[in-house]
Design a protein around this motif. Structure first.
Motif, PDB file in Angstrom:
ATOM      1  N   ALA A  21     -61.576 -89.886  28.644  1.00  0.00           N
ATOM      2  CA  ALA A  21     -61.084 -90.800  27.624  1.00  0.00           C
ATOM      3  C   ALA A  21     -59.442 -90.964  27.979  1.00  0.00           C
ATOM      4  CB  ALA A  21     -61.109 -90.441  26.280  1.00  0.00           C
ATOM      5  N   GLU A  53     -57.908 -94.793  29.443  1.00  0.00           N
ATOM      6  CA  GLU A  53     -56.780 -95.192  28.658  1.00  0.00           C
ATOM      7  C   GLU A  53     -55.666 -95.557  29.696  1.00  0.00           C
ATOM      8  OE1 GLU A  53     -53.549 -94.351  25.043  1.00  0.00           O
ATOM      9  OE2 GLU A  53     -54.977 -92.811  25.844  1.00  0.00           O
ATOM     10  N   THR A  85     -61.274-104.546  27.571  1.00  0.00           N
ATOM     11  CA  THR A  85     -61.123-103.734  26.826  1.00  0.00           C
ATOM     12  C   THR A  85     -62.513-102.834  26.667  1.00  0.00           C
ATOM     13  OG1 THR A  85     -59.277-104.902  25.715  1.00  0.00           O
ATOM     14  CG2 THR A  85     -60.452-103.077  24.257  1.00  0.00           C
ATOM     15  N   THR A 140     -63.400 -98.688  27.760  1.00  0.00           N
ATOM     16  CA  THR A 140     -63.779 -97.798  26.376  1.00  0.00           C
ATOM     17  C   THR A 140     -65.131 -97.022  27.029  1.00  0.00           C
ATOM     18  OG1 THR A 140     -63.052 -99.634  25.075  1.00  0.00           O
ATOM     19  CG2 THR A 140     -64.481 -97.781  24.034  1.00  0.00           C
TER      20      THR A 140
END
Length: 303
Positions: A174, A178, A296, A300
């Motif tokens: 994650a 990011e 986006t 994710t």
């Protein structure tokens, strides 16, 4: 390399460390060659406005299931004082000798593929002499390839034993996603306002290549095609430093998680590849809001 790590060149002791993978009854590692990201970008005419560059030297020789040992290098570790604890040396494969840089590149490709597919398992320790025997080469090109993988964060040195495949969890994945989003999203949004539609359309073959790779279900093939597509988009910025950093982050994000063995679901790969085609459509149309939404979602991590 992590703080306090030992020199990778002195990491191996015996070749018995870890459990190197191989096909039963075969002394060499067999990893099917996947197309390199750079090859895919060149074939699709990526980086418009630049002349095509010759491929890396490692592509100058055809890939073989077993790699030939360089001249004068017997691959048994005897000249380096390395012990293999009675392991049988891999059979010599006749054919023209490969240059050292070519051997190292092929070994590095095969190791990266094995990492992506999970054949090199997180937490396991592998020694250069043992892997070298299974590749049919000396320990030296394996060690050199492992040194590169330590820089990429895929393995770490275990003094006197070899190299351990780094164990990674969902949190690290994650975090990598990011950071990738922080870099790629603003760059692509800026390019969406300035790059002509025909240049985005020129990347269509790369997007289609990701769909084919996803349909095959081969994680290694998809990893290469995915990096090629993202790299070609970012190449339109003309920023070489950006490309290096983004590719390093992308590669790190593709190493398997702890406990993940084998391939992700084919459907998940296909869904990810489908986002590439939709993103190109939005870029061609200069629909920045859709570009933002798609990027986006793309960065994710799936639950």
């Amino acid at each position: 390399m992590k703080q306090g790590a030992q020199d990778p060149a002195a990491a191996e002791g015996g070749a018995g460390a870890g459990t190197p993978w191989s096909r039963p009854g075969d002394g060499a590692v067999h990893v099917p060659r996947q197309p390199h990201a750079a090859d895919l970008r060149r074939e699709a005419g990526a980086r418009p406005g630049r002349p095509a560059q010759p491929g890396p030297e490692r592509g100058s020789q055809p890939r073989r299931p077993g790699l030939d040992t360089p001249p004068g290098d017997h691959g048994d570790g005897a000249t380096r004082g390395e012990h293999t604890h009675g392991e049988h040396p891999a059979p010599h494969h006749p054919g023209p000798p490969l240059r050292r840089s070519s051997v190292r590149g092929q070994v590095l490709d095969a190791l990266r593929t094995a990492l992506v597919t999970g054949e090199l398992r997180p937490g396991e320790i592998y020694s250069a002499p043992a892997l070298g025997e299974r590749f049919g080469v000396s320990a030296t090109p394996v060690r050199e390839a492992m040194q590169q993988l330590t820089l990429e964060g895929a393995v770490e040195v275990v003094p006197n034993r070899g190299f351990r495949v780094v164990e990674r969890g969902a949190r690290e994945l994650a975090e990598l996603a990011e950071v990738r989003a922080l870099i790629e999203v603003p760059v692509l949004l800026r390019l969406a306002r300035t790059v002509p539609a025909e240049r985005w359309a020129g990347l269509r073959p790369l997007a289609e290549a990701t769909v084919r790779a996803a349909s095959s279900g081969c994680r290694a093939a998809y990893a290469e095609s995915d990096r090629a597509f993202h790299g070609a988009m970012l190449a339109l910025s003309g920023n070489e430093q950006l490309l290096r950093i983004a590719e390093d982050l992308h590669r790190r994000a593709q190493w398997p998680l702890v406990g993940v063995l084998g391939r992700p679901a084919r459907a998940a790969l296909i869904a990810d590849a489908a986002q590439h085609a939709a993103l190109l459509d939005a870029l061609v149309a200069r629909d920045t809001e859709t570009v933002r939404t798609l990027l986006t979602a793309h960065f994710t991590p799936a639950d």
